[in-house]
Write an enzyme that holds these catalytic residues in place. Structure first.
Site, PDB file in Angstrom:
ATOM      1  CD  GLU A  70      22.278  61.195  28.492  1.00 34.28           C
ATOM      2  OE1 GLU A  70      21.906  60.332  28.875  1.00 34.28           O
ATOM      3  OE2 GLU A  70      23.749  61.385  27.879  1.00 34.28           O
ATOM      4  NE  ARG A 116      38.336  73.446  21.476  1.00 33.39           N
ATOM      5  CZ  ARG A 116      38.661  73.110  20.367  1.00 33.39           C
ATOM      6  NH1 ARG A 116      39.010  71.769  19.537  1.00 33.39           N
ATOM      7  NH2 ARG A 116      38.628  74.820  19.450  1.00 33.39           N
ATOM      8  CD  GLN A 133      21.383  69.766  26.544  1.00 33.70           C
ATOM      9  OE1 GLN A 133      21.652  69.735  26.085  1.00 33.70           O
ATOM     10  NE2 GLN A 133      20.715  71.204  25.623  1.00 33.70           N
ATOM     11  CB  THR A 164      25.049  75.053  23.051  1.00 30.38           C
ATOM     12  OG1 THR A 164      26.391  75.321  21.952  1.00 30.38           O
ATOM     13  CG2 THR A 164      23.985  76.039  21.397  1.00 30.38           C
ATOM     14  CE  LYS A 200      36.212  63.369  28.890  1.00 31.65           C
ATOM     15  NZ  LYS A 200      37.185  63.620  30.491  1.00 31.65           N
TER      16      LYS A 200
END
Length: 696
Positions: free
Chosen positions: A659, A582, A592, A588, A655
């Protein structure tokens, strides 16, 4: 739940105004009365011992308070990270190891004093060169993340020999450096009368810093207070304490003054960790229809003699594709080099570069669409463990990405004057980590709510998302919620790392706010002056892992232009499609994803370092030589995601996303360059000299 839920809305960062106006205070911005400054002295030999230190000229300079050396620095207690045992003995394990520390009234005075210190050495033979058949190479039992160094299923050698189609490829990834915008810095204040230490550190987790300083300096943990209210990036390099914070405390103890130590950028490569160079050998066996029958992936990397760190680069091959016969092995060579450490998506980033490049080479041999090759080998369960996936929407990412990108129409290489045009694709994956956390929330008179926990916001927007989590769980507007983070005086929380921060902290905030909402529902009348509060501790729940393999997945698509005259590679378009649970805040999250993609672009085209064999140091030690992407390098970048509901990753269904954005980008760009030029370059980065060498 409020009529307009906060989660899922693109809320801007709540601390944005503080940062753009300069009100946000970072570790080196702290200015307690009487503050002094420190500057470290790095060793100039690749290996040996300090035999003498002459501090007379340094101490004679105006404003110099002290010079600490291995012969007189405060003695440290036992800790499991020997990179922090600085100034404890004369040994020099590698160039750049700190051998003295100057302290003065001003930063300029400290630097001048450091330059005036004279060190004498006894040098010893050194070895700083990594190569595949190095005699010291060995397979460690475990690598970073606690993974086995070697895993094998079936008989991959026999399966490879019998495979109708085979590729056997070697790839190299050079040393890479984190280089966050804010260099590593700390301000230490020692209160001798009370026996208390206060530290402001640029860190991804103040709880670990406090625990470390407590052990090293023999202080009760409750007498050590660590703050990291604002942090200017880390990418893993601030995940554990680094020497700067230990040296700052040493200087404060020695001088009795508050001390700030901000590391010069040129010191970072040798001091705060790096992504170790890695040599990859991958062999794939397949049937003519593209079905994989065998895979071997061997990775060789270096580590220091101070502390062993082995990036888990062969692990992604264990979970990506359905291969019955597979062997994945890590080999590591201890050398006289600085200690490597975490760098954004450790393991997955270099490992998937090699694997996804090899998959592209296999597709070329088969004459098969590389998107379809990946889909053909989609596993029903995680190949290594046999566990079912909690969710796995890689195929959906590949299909949607190909559609959005116009993949099929672009599959024919094109030429535009001197420019060769091509496209490439690569998959991405990153594991789901969730750590135990605690949180406290308080409802105050006047309709205000305060959330407290020792989370760290590296600039990812964690503050904002946690406020959104709290608002929805409380059923109140997000504007009524404020948050306090970044201090060991707050409820304990894990560090920001492994893309686990927001999911871990958010779980605790959600539980605390849910409990407070229930308490408020039973409360009648005005709130007491101190308000009502509730706490949560997710230790038991977070440690109870469901019987599923939990990962995020994604697909990267790249379009490049290769200049046949200059050899320059320009990325024209980048597209990332992700399945990462989700998405709590689209603004934001997109930031990322895009940030990771830009970092992957740098890895593909410009970023690299090299170890000087003679001096045992990185030749590229600043941003003049280590080239990160600038605005002119960043193309049209799009980041999108697949809606994914995973009931096995906590109550938020979230999750980590910090990265996975970098993982497959370098491979996608490399595959696009191969598609454009008809030549495969297997050594990163894809610099003009390497491109021109294959173009002829």
């Amino acid at each position: 739940m409020p009529p307009h839920p906060a989660l899922g809305t693109p809320t801007v960062r709540v601390e944005g105004p503080e940062k753009v106006t300069g009100a946000a205070r970072y570790a080196a911005d702290q200015s307690p009365p009487g503050r002094a400054h420190a500057w470290p002295v790095p060793a100039t030999i690749p290996r040996g011992r300090v035999t003498a230190v002459d501090t007379a000229a340094a101490l004679a300079l105006p404003g110099v308070l002290a010079v600490l050396t291995p012969f007189d620095a405060p003695r440290l207690g036992v800790w499991d990270d020997p990179t922090l045992h600085v100034l404890q003995d004369p040994a020099v394990p590698h160039r750049g190891w700190y051998v003295a520390l100057a302290v003065a009234d001003t930063p300029e005075g400290a630097r001048a004093a450091a330059e005036a210190v004279r060190i004498e050495y006894a040098t010893e033979p050194h070895d700083a060169v990594l190569y595949e058949d190095h005699p010291a190479a060995h397979t460690p039992e475990l690598v970073n993340g606690g993974y086995p160094g070697l895993r094998e299923h079936g008989d991959p050698d026999a399966a490879l020999a019998a495979a109708p189609v085979r590729v056997d490829c070697a790839y190299t990834v050079p040393p890479l450096h984190n280089h966050p915008m804010e260099p590593h810095a700390a301000t230490a204040v020692w209160d001798a009368e009370r026996g208390r230490l206060t530290v402001h550190d640029s860190s991804q987790g103040t709880g670990l810093v406090r625990k470390t300083l407590s052990a090293l300096f023999g202080l009760p943990e409750e007498h050590v207070e660590v703050h990291a209210e604002h942090v200017g990036g880390g990418f893993g390099s601030k995940g554990t304490p680094r020497p700067h914070v230990v040296l700052a405390v040493m200087a404060a103890l020695r001088t009795g003054r508050p001390v700030t130590l901000a590391l010069p950028r040129r010191h970072l490569p040798a001091t705060v960790g790096h992504r170790a160079p890695s040599l990859h050998r991958i062999a794939l066996g397949a049937r003519h229809d593209g079905t994989l029958t065998a895979l071997t992936h061997t990775v060789t990397s270096h580590t220091s003699r101070v502390r062993e760190f082995v990036e888990q680069s062969a692990v992604p091959a264990r979970i990506m594709y359905a291969v019955p016969d597979i062997r994945t092995r890590h080999r590591v060579v201890p050398l006289d080099v600085p200690t490597p450490s975490w760098m954004r998506a450790p393991g997955e980033t270099p490992g998937m570069y090699a694997l996804e490049s090899a998959m592209d080479e296999l597709a070329d041999v088969l004459g098969m669409d590389p998107v379809e090759l990946r889909i053909r080998n989609e596993p029903a369960v995680e190949p290594d463990s046999g566990l079912p996936f909690s969710s796995r929407r890689l195929v959906a990412c590949l299909r949607e990405g190909a559609d959005r990108f116009g993949w099929t129409a672009l599959r024919t290489p094109r030429r535009d004057g001197p420019l060769l045009c091509g496209v490439g694709v690569a998959a991405a994956t990153y594991p789901v980590w969730i750590a135990p956390s605690t949180a406290r929330v308080r409802a105050l008179p006047g309709g205000h709510h305060l959330v407290e926990l020792n989370a760290t916001d590296l600039g990812t927007g964690a503050r904002t998302v946690l406020i959104q989590v709290a608002a929805d769980a409380l059923g109140v507007p997000a504007g009524s919620v404020t948050i306090a983070i970044g201090s060991t005086g707050l409820p304990a929380a894990p560090l920001a790392g492994g893309s686990a921060g927001t999911a871990s902290w958010g779980w605790a905030v959600h539980e605390a706010c849910t409990a407070l909402a229930a308490r408020l529902a039973d409360h009648h009348g005005p709130l007491p002056p101190e308000g009502l509060s509730a706490t949560a501790d997710t230790t038991e729940a977070a440690k109870t892992k469901p019987p599923y393999a939990r990962h995020s997945f994604g697909a990267h698509f790249a379009e490049v232009r290769v200049d046949t005259v200059t050899g320059e590679v320009r990325v024209h378009r980048l597209l990332g499609i992700y399945a990462a649970g989700r998405i709590l805040n689209p603004a934001t999250a997109r930031s990322q994803f895009v940030g990771g993609m830009v970092m992957g672009l740098g890895m593909a085209l410009t970023e690299h370092s090299s170890v000087d064999a003679a001096h045992g140091d990185f030749a590229q030690s600043d941003l003049a030589a280590y080239h990160v992407p600038v605005h002119a390098d960043v193309p049209d970048i799009e980041a999108h995601w697949i809606e994914e509901h995973d009931a096995h990753v906590g109550p938020l269904g979230a999750k980590g996303i910090g990265e996975i954005g970098i993982v497959g980008v370098a491979a996608a760009i490399g595959n696009a360059v191969s598609h454009a030029t008809g030549h495969r370059l297997r050594d990163l980065p894809l610099t003009p000299d390497r491109v021109l060498a294959v173009l002829g």
